[in-house]
Design an enzyme around this catalytic site. Structure first.
Site, PDB file in Angstrom:
ATOM      1  CD  GLU A  43      -1.229  -6.371   0.657  1.00  0.00           C
ATOM      2  OE1 GLU A  43      -1.473  -5.426   0.761  1.00  0.00           O
ATOM      3  OE2 GLU A  43      -2.212  -7.669   0.232  1.00  0.00           O
ATOM      4  NE  ARG A 268       1.803   7.586   6.370  1.00  0.00           N
ATOM      5  CZ  ARG A 268       0.707   7.647   5.452  1.00  0.00           C
ATOM      6  NH1 ARG A 268      -0.254   6.745   5.286  1.00  0.00           N
ATOM      7  NH2 ARG A 268       0.757   8.462   4.375  1.00  0.00           N
ATOM      8  CE  LYS A 278       0.292  -0.344  -1.520  1.00  0.00           C
ATOM      9  NZ  LYS A 278       0.653  -1.518  -1.393  1.00  0.00           N
TER      10      LYS A 278
END
Length: 568
Positions: A43, A268, A278
């Site tokens: 994104e 992950r 983030k």
RNA sequence: UGCCCGGUCGUUCAAUUGGUAGGACAACGGAUUUUGGGUCCGUCUAUCGAGGUUCAAGUCCUCGCCGGGCAGCCA
């Protein structure tokens, strides 16, 4: 026979097996697909980091391994968060890492029209409806982990009414939040994702690519799987976080009758002493803990790049770490191993003194000067040699001298002979101190017969020191980096504690009085080299013509420091 | 509390799909070395637990235990 051997060789060259590869291979073998297409779907709302690198290694790696390709698809379905600036930065970082998507670049926003039509189709089938509820009402009707949700009164609207309402949503008749389009699935589903998920929300906002053409935007669940299908993505490999979304992903495919992309989730990769969320990265920047997204201590790809971490090391790291479904926390030391491993083979050696102390060779003629030959890379003979100027006055590392050394200290001390790399054997005879008693200069004598570093009589020394000729030294700034956090799991904090308290106060050390040999002073921004015995360094963009700035990428392995810190 | 997913050396990933638990990193020894680097050689304590199936279980079954995820109109 040969075919089989080749297949086997390839498999071995690609490393150990993993469940992702097995699944793809099985799909190919079963004839479910004939070509492998994957996708990397960032994104554009922030910078890529080391965690995204793992996803890229998997997405591009699997595609490549099976002779397919990987689409780069920007998942730009939320106009309020996304910007063109990020699109550009992401492209740069992916290329830097070493992946090439060729012509396979897409944007979810390219599919807005198609997605809208899919939605109309679902409405027509009685499988989606416009809900007038507010966000709060929808939340309160969703039920809980143990109780079923409540159906919205709007759920029974006719397809015709829904179609009309949805069209009016699109043309902008309603305000943000006034209505949403929801899938009609099951408000009692044990998987909360299936309790009539929202497909579209109204957002009168400007999108970085579609401008104001739209005021309704698809949610992730509605956009992602359908985009995969449109692109013919065979394997949509993603984070375990999306595991609970898979039934929904499959439900859309089944009810729309579109290309059956297969979503497979993997864990992950977490790394010790590191955070990648983030939100947290942004917090580090906003609170001034780091200088920005590209601060060399950041786990962002731009930060790692500025730090001097070779992309090959990152790729190799993730490849060798492998992939599985269990939670993990990989030792950051492993990443450092791959950095050194790569840099050792490619980084030219130079000498630089970062914590200088003056050394004068009292029996070296005042007016004499000479140039000595230094090997550029002992790992690579073809790298050749370069000249390094020598003189009567030198800078050596303060850590390389001890007036009163412990037993295991091999370096210089009064009365001891050591080698100056590529130069001569020297012996320390006298120590000069200032008023405070601090050693400020070492007076030594050299043995002219040992030029180049070997004694004709075969005598040995226990240490070889790096040095820089004071007359030729280029003054530079050196920035040393340590782990950003002082604990393995920075976000593991007790009640009332702040994860920022886990920051390592010594993650950055700026040394402004350092000296390097002439060739090192000429390196361009981004160049990497090894300062012999100290570590790998990279020229920072902050460098000026008069003062180069070096970032220490990573130290060399250091048995001496380890020995010293052994018993604490 | 409901559903889903996991649990193999210190870390991480394997185990020919039921057949000698192995690699890498770390650690620890040793050799070599003009970087206390590198290289080479060697060592290295793991299948969450209890039952069961089987000639044989890390792998299959049952029951536990532990860890993680899920109630955005974020992705």
């Amino acid at each position: 026979m040969t075919d089989k051997n080749e297949t086997q060789a390839t498999t071995e060259a690609e490393g150990p097996r993993n469940f992702l590869r097995d699944a793809v291979a099985a799909d190919l073998a079963a004839g479910r697909i004939t070509k492998v297409i994957t996708r990397f779907p960032p994104e554009p709302n922030g910078y890529l980091h080391i965690g995204h690198a793992k996803a890229m290694c998997i997405d591009f790696g699997i595609a490549d391994e099976f002779g397919g390709f990987c689409n780069l698809r920007f998942d730009d379905t939320n106009p309020t968060k996304e910007e063109q600036e990020y699109v550009d930065a992401i492209r740069t970082d992916i290329r830097w890492l070493g992946f090439d998507w060729g012509s396979h670049e897409h944007f979810a926003s390219d599919y807005f029209e198609q997605l809208y039509e899919f939605a109309c189709e679902l409405i027509g089938k009685g499988l989606a409806y416009v809900d007038d509820h507010s966000a709060d009402e929808i939340r309160s009707h969703r039920g809980t982990l143990t109780e079923a949700g409540l159906e919205s009164p709007c759920r029974t609207r006719s397809a015709a009414d829904n179609l009309d309402l949805f069209r009016r949503m699109r043309v902008g008749e309603f305000a943000d939040g006034a209505k949403v389009l929801r899938a009609k699935i099951d408000m009692a589903a044990p998987n909360l994702m299936m309790r009539d998920p929202v497909l579209y929300r109204i957002r009168h906002a400007e999108h970085h690519r579609t401008g104001t053409a739209w005021c309704i935007y698809p949610m992730y669940d509605w956009a992602h799987g359908q985009s995969d299908a449109i692109e013919g993505v065979t394997h949509s490999l993603c984070d375990l976080a999306y595991e609970i979304h898979r039934p929904l992903y499959d439900w859309f495919i089944a009810n729309l009758g579109i290309f059956p992309s297969r979503q497979i989730e993997f864990a992950r990769g977490n790394i010790t002493y590191t955070v990648t969320s983030k939100r947290r990265l942004l917090q580090l920047i906003e609170t001034g803990r780091v200088s920005g997204w590209d601060d060399p201590r950041m786990p962002t790809l731009c930060g790692l790049r500025r730090r001097g971490v070779p992309p090959e090391a990152i790729r190799r790291f993730w490849k060798d770490v492998g992939v599985a479904k269990r939670e993990n926390n990989i030792e950051v030391g492993l990443l450092e191993y791959y950095m050194r491993n790569h840099l050792n083979k490619v980084a030219p050696r130079v000498m630089g003194v970062i914590n200088p102390i003056k050394l004068t060779i009292t029996n070296y003629p005042e007016d004499q000067a000479e140039e000595l030959d230094a090997v550029n890379n002992p790992e690579d003979a073809s790298a050749g040699t370069h000249k390094v100027p020598f003189g009567r006055q030198l800078w050596i590392e303060a850590d390389d001298f001890m007036e009163d050394p412990p037993k295991k200290f091999f370096r210089l001390s009064p009365g001891r002979e050591v080698r100056l790399r590529y130069a001569y054997f020297i012996t320390c005879n006298e120590v000069v101190k200032d008023e405070a008693g601090k050693v400020v200069e070492l007076l030594c004598t050299y043995d002219p017969a040992t030029k180049g570093g070997d004694a004709p009589d075969g005598r040995k020394v226990k240490a070889t020191l790096h040095w820089v000729s004071a007359a030729h030294a280029v003054p530079v700034e050196v920035r040393l980096y340590d782990r950003l956090f002082s604990v393995e799991n920075p976000t593991d904090v007790a009640e009332g504690q702040d994860w920022l308290d886990n920051l390592n106060p010594e993650s950055l050390t700026v040394l402004s009085t350092c000296f390097v040999e002439p060739v090192a002073g000429q390196l361009g921004v981004g160049s990497t080299c090894q300062f012999e015995r100290l570590g790998y360094f990279c020229v920072d963009p902050d460098s000026t013509a008069s003062k180069p700035v070096f970032n220490r990428t990573v130290t060399l392995r250091d048995a001496w420091t380890k020995e010293q810190t052994k018993g604490r």
